[in-house]
Structure formats: C-alpha cells, structure tokens
Scaffold this active site. Structure first.
Site, mmCIF file in Angstrom:
data_model
loop_
_atom_site.group_PDB
_atom_site.id
_atom_site.type_symbol
_atom_site.label_atom_id
_atom_site.label_comp_id
_atom_site.label_asym_id
_atom_site.label_seq_id
_atom_site.Cartn_x
_atom_site.Cartn_y
_atom_site.Cartn_z
ATOM 1 N N ASP A 199 0.853 -1.186 0.000
ATOM 2 C CA ASP A 199 0.000 0.000 0.000
ATOM 3 C C ASP A 199 0.890 1.238 0.000
ATOM 4 O OD1 ASP A 199 -2.389 1.395 -0.131
ATOM 5 O OD2 ASP A 199 -2.711 1.378 2.025
ATOM 6 N N GLY A 200 0.355 2.301 -0.562
ATOM 7 C CA GLY A 200 1.011 3.591 -0.552
ATOM 8 C C GLY A 200 0.080 4.616 0.053
ATOM 9 N N GLU A 209 2.383 3.787 -4.284
ATOM 10 C CA GLU A 209 1.806 2.477 -4.606
ATOM 11 C C GLU A 209 2.786 1.665 -5.448
ATOM 12 O OE1 GLU A 209 -0.937 1.248 -3.391
ATOM 13 O OE2 GLU A 209 -2.230 2.941 -2.876
ATOM 14 N N ASP A 236 -4.106 -2.407 -3.497
ATOM 15 C CA ASP A 236 -5.422 -1.763 -3.572
ATOM 16 C C ASP A 236 -5.406 -0.650 -4.624
ATOM 17 O OD1 ASP A 236 -4.086 0.321 -2.309
ATOM 18 O OD2 ASP A 236 -5.281 0.255 -0.484
ATOM 19 N N HIS A 294 -9.253 -0.123 2.411
ATOM 20 C CA HIS A 294 -10.050 0.327 3.558
ATOM 21 C C HIS A 294 -11.355 -0.457 3.677
ATOM 22 C CE1 HIS A 294 -7.108 3.502 3.736
ATOM 23 N NE2 HIS A 294 -7.362 3.778 2.475
ATOM 24 N N ASP A 350 -1.455 -0.207 5.092
ATOM 25 C CA ASP A 350 -1.874 1.196 5.160
ATOM 26 C C ASP A 350 -1.291 1.855 6.412
ATOM 27 O OD1 ASP A 350 -3.607 3.471 4.225
ATOM 28 O OD2 ASP A 350 -4.496 3.128 6.202
#
Length: 164
Positions: A14-15, A52, A74, A129, A139
């Site tokens: 994740d970024g 990302e 994501d 999320h 995250d």
C-alpha cells in the site's frame, strides 16, 4: 530437465500520501511459509501513485532469487497497468500513453516491469479500507512512514516535476 519450482511468496502493498503531492509513504508485507517481513519508508514530497508503485518495487526487490509471487495491491493504477499490459505498451511506445500523452512515473514503471520479468508475478486487486487485515496493516505502515520527520527527497518525482 524439469524446471525447479520457484519459492512461493505473497506480498501485500500500500502507498499513502498526505496531500497529493505531499509527504508519502509505502508499506509492504512479505509472507513466505512461516516467515513474515514488514517494510516501510517514505519521501518528503511525492504522489500516492508513486508510493503504490514503490511498495510493489520494494517488495519484489527484497526477494533474493526468482520467485512465484502473488502481489496484492489496492491500487487500480498498479493492478490494471500490469494485468492489462498497459505498462508494457507504454514502455514499448517510449513511455507514451497516447501520441500526445506521456505516461507518468516511467522511472518506477521501468524498475517494476524488470522485477516482474525476473519473478512470476500474479497481481490481485483488493478493495482498500475494506477490512482486509494485511491491506489495513500495509496502510498503517505507509501512513506512519509518511508522517516521519526529515524524510528524504523522491528524486524521481522532484526531477520530473521540476521541484526541489
């Protein structure tokens, strides 16, 4: 002679960015058998898409030998560009998306494509999320990294955008 099976690795990425552009971070979880490793880092001024991409790069770069990888992200930007072949087309067209539209982040795409050619990578898009345990942890890692003091410059972003 049959090919030696490659080690199986699952990577979650994740970024995050506080502002876009702004301070950014990435989070990565690598799982191979009973082994688990978490990685994170950040930059003082970057974009969410760069983070990302960098999360995927850092995860794949960490692998010492060619592996069979399931890469969870994501980011539709990362997932679609890899799975639908867009990034390879951009590279083949001199980092142009169309005749007049440059592809963004060619420095990171170049490295990610090279890593995907070294490893056997399958990309899985996960909704961000949405309660996915490993994605939520990535995250947390990314957001925490983006909040660190004295983050280094993202020289690729700053060079491309003309900022310092």
């Amino acid at each position: 002679m049959p090919e030696t099976p490659k080690p199986q690795v699952t990577i979650y990425t994740d970024g995050a960015c506080k502002g876009n552009p702004g301070p950014g971070g990435y989070g990565v979880i690598l799982i191979a058998g009973n082994h688990r490793k978490e990685l994170s880092g950040g930059y003082r001024r970057t974009t969410n898409n760069r983070m990302e991409l960098l999360a995927a790069i850092v995860g794949l770069r960490t692998l010492k030998s060619p592996c069979t990888v399931t890469l969870h992200t994501d980011s539709k930007y990362v997932a679609d560009a890899l799975e639908k072949g867009w990034a390879r087309k951009w590279r083949a067209n001199g980092w142009m998306r169309t005749k007049t539209d440059r592809a963004l982040n060619p420095d990171l795409w170049e490295e990610l494509l090279a890593l995907c050619e070294r490893h056997r990578v399958r990309v899985v898009w996960v909704r961000g999320h949405a309660g996915h345990e490993e994605n939520e942890r990535c995250d947390e890692l990314a957001v925490t990294a983006a909040r660190q003091r004295n983050l280094p410059p993202d020289s690729g972003y700053e060079r491309a955008s003309g900022t310092k």
